[in-house]
Design a protein around this motif. Structure first.
Motif, short mmCIF file in Angstrom:
data_model
loop_
_atom_site.label_atom_id
_atom_site.label_comp_id
_atom_site.label_asym_id
_atom_site.label_seq_id
_atom_site.Cartn_x
_atom_site.Cartn_y
_atom_site.Cartn_z
N TYR A 33 0.85 -1.18 0.00
CA TYR A 33 0.00 0.00 0.00
C TYR A 33 0.89 1.23 0.00
O TYR A 33 1.75 1.39 0.87
N GLN A 34 0.73 2.06 -1.00
CA GLN A 34 1.53 3.28 -1.13
C GLN A 34 3.03 2.97 -1.08
O GLN A 34 3.81 3.70 -0.47
N GLY A 35 3.41 1.84 -1.70
CA GLY A 35 4.82 1.46 -1.76
C GLY A 35 5.35 0.75 -0.54
O GLY A 35 6.52 0.38 -0.50
N ARG A 36 4.51 0.51 0.46
CA ARG A 36 4.94 -0.15 1.71
C ARG A 36 4.32 -1.53 1.82
O ARG A 36 3.12 -1.69 1.61
N GLU A 37 5.13 -2.51 2.18
CA GLU A 37 4.58 -3.84 2.39
C GLU A 37 3.91 -3.92 3.76
O GLU A 37 4.46 -3.45 4.77
N ILE A 38 2.75 -4.52 3.80
CA ILE A 38 2.00 -4.69 5.04
C ILE A 38 2.58 -5.87 5.81
O ILE A 38 2.85 -6.93 5.25
N ALA A 39 2.79 -5.66 7.10
CA ALA A 39 3.43 -6.69 7.94
C ALA A 39 2.43 -7.73 8.41
O ALA A 39 1.22 -7.49 8.44
N ARG A 40 2.94 -8.89 8.77
CA ARG A 40 2.09 -9.94 9.33
C ARG A 40 1.60 -9.52 10.71
O ARG A 40 2.31 -8.90 11.49
N VAL A 41 0.37 -9.88 11.02
CA VAL A 41 -0.21 -9.58 12.32
C VAL A 41 0.38 -10.50 13.39
O VAL A 41 0.56 -11.70 13.15
N MET A 42 0.70 -9.92 14.53
CA MET A 42 1.12 -10.76 15.65
C MET A 42 -0.10 -11.46 16.24
O MET A 42 -1.07 -10.81 16.61
N GLY A 43 -0.07 -12.77 16.30
CA GLY A 43 -1.18 -13.52 16.86
C GLY A 43 -1.22 -13.41 18.38
O GLY A 43 -0.29 -12.90 19.02
N TYR A 44 -2.31 -13.89 18.96
CA TYR A 44 -2.46 -13.82 20.41
C TYR A 44 -1.37 -14.61 21.14
O TYR A 44 -1.09 -14.36 22.32
N GLN A 45 -0.72 -15.53 20.40
CA GLN A 45 0.38 -16.29 21.01
C GLN A 45 1.56 -15.39 21.35
O GLN A 45 2.42 -15.75 22.15
#
Length: 266
Positions: free
Chosen positions: A66-78
């Motif tokens: 998005y707008q040249g930036r890669e979206i990071a993986r979400v940290m899970g509840y773990q």
């Protein structure tokens, strides 16, 4: 003569079938070479909001840009123990946020991406006795951990809210301040989320992004989980979101505090 006639017809049918197959093959090869599937063209200047590269991307990202930036993986509840680590305050000094943001009793604050509630608890103390903190998260497991913490600590002015990937689930014009601590860069749909967050703000309400400084290589965080000040402004201050950058507060050792104010709708 009758046998010859049948053979002639048969040969013509065979040639006709081969011709059709050849035409279909040539059309397929033409499409694969990049020719348009139809004469209908896309409107000039129209661009997709998100782009994808699922082969060549940061392994800590989702391959969506998005707008040249890669979206990071979400940290899970773990990953909640990492949020709760004893060294976090020493490393990040997040207890400075309420004073820096001028929180006052009676304010309605949304902690979006609240996780297990570390920030929510800090905020709740400073908006008491009449203020409320809406702890928003998309993982019910995180909200369950937060609920356990509230009961254990006797905090009564935090209200858990189960949001979605595109909306925090807050009422229009109900929030004085919405804060995201190390969260915004993980939004799968950042544009849609910021639209809904903006709608939830009261007039002159504020949005605060707290993000690890990408400009500082000494910050010991994976690159895709950092954001530069310029990138944050580029995304959050889009005119149609009715948010305007107000200030960047630089008191934290690792993170930017970027403050945006809601403007009148155009």
């Amino acid at each position: 003569m009758r046998i010859a006639s049948k053979k002639f017809v048969s040969d013509n049918c065979f040639i006709g079938i081969l011709s059709c197959l050849l035409i279909v093959l040539l059309q397929t090869l033409s499409l694969q070479a990049g020719e348009p599937a139809s004469t209908k063209s896309k409107p000039e200047g129209k661009k997709e909001r998100y782009t994808y590269n699922l082969r060549d991307h940061d392994r800590n990202g989702i391959g969506k840009f998005y707008q040249g930036r890669e979206i990071a993986r979400v940290m899970g509840y773990q990953g909640a123990p990492w949020l709760e680590r004893r060294t976090r305050e020493q490393e990040e000094r997040l207890s400075l946020l309420p004073k820096a943001l001028k929180l006052k009793p009676g304010m309605a604050v949304a902690d979006i991406g609240a996780g297990s509630g570390v920030i929510s608890v800090i905020l709740a103390e400073h908006v008491s006795p009449d203020g409320k903190v809406y702890a928003v998260d998309v993982q019910q497991e995180m909200l369950d951990l937060l609920d356990q913490k509230m009961k254990k600590q006797g905090v009564e002015n935090i209200h858990p809210v189960l949001g979605t990937q595109k909306s925090p689930g807050l009422k229009p014009e109900s929030i004085d301040l919405a804060i995201m601590v190390d969260v915004y860069h993980e939004f799968e749909f950042p544009y849609e989320m910021m639209q809904e967050i903006s709608k939830a703000l009261k007039p002159k309400g504020r949005v605060v992004l707290v993000e690890y400084r990408k400009e500082d290589p000494a910050v010991p965080i994976k690159l895709v989980h950092k954001m530069s000040e310029a990138q944050a402004k580029k995304e959050a201050a889009r005119p149609e979101l009715n948010l305007k950058w107000k200030e960047t507060i630089g008191i934290l050792p690792r993170q930017h505090i970027l403050v945006f104010e809601k403007t009148e709708e155009k």
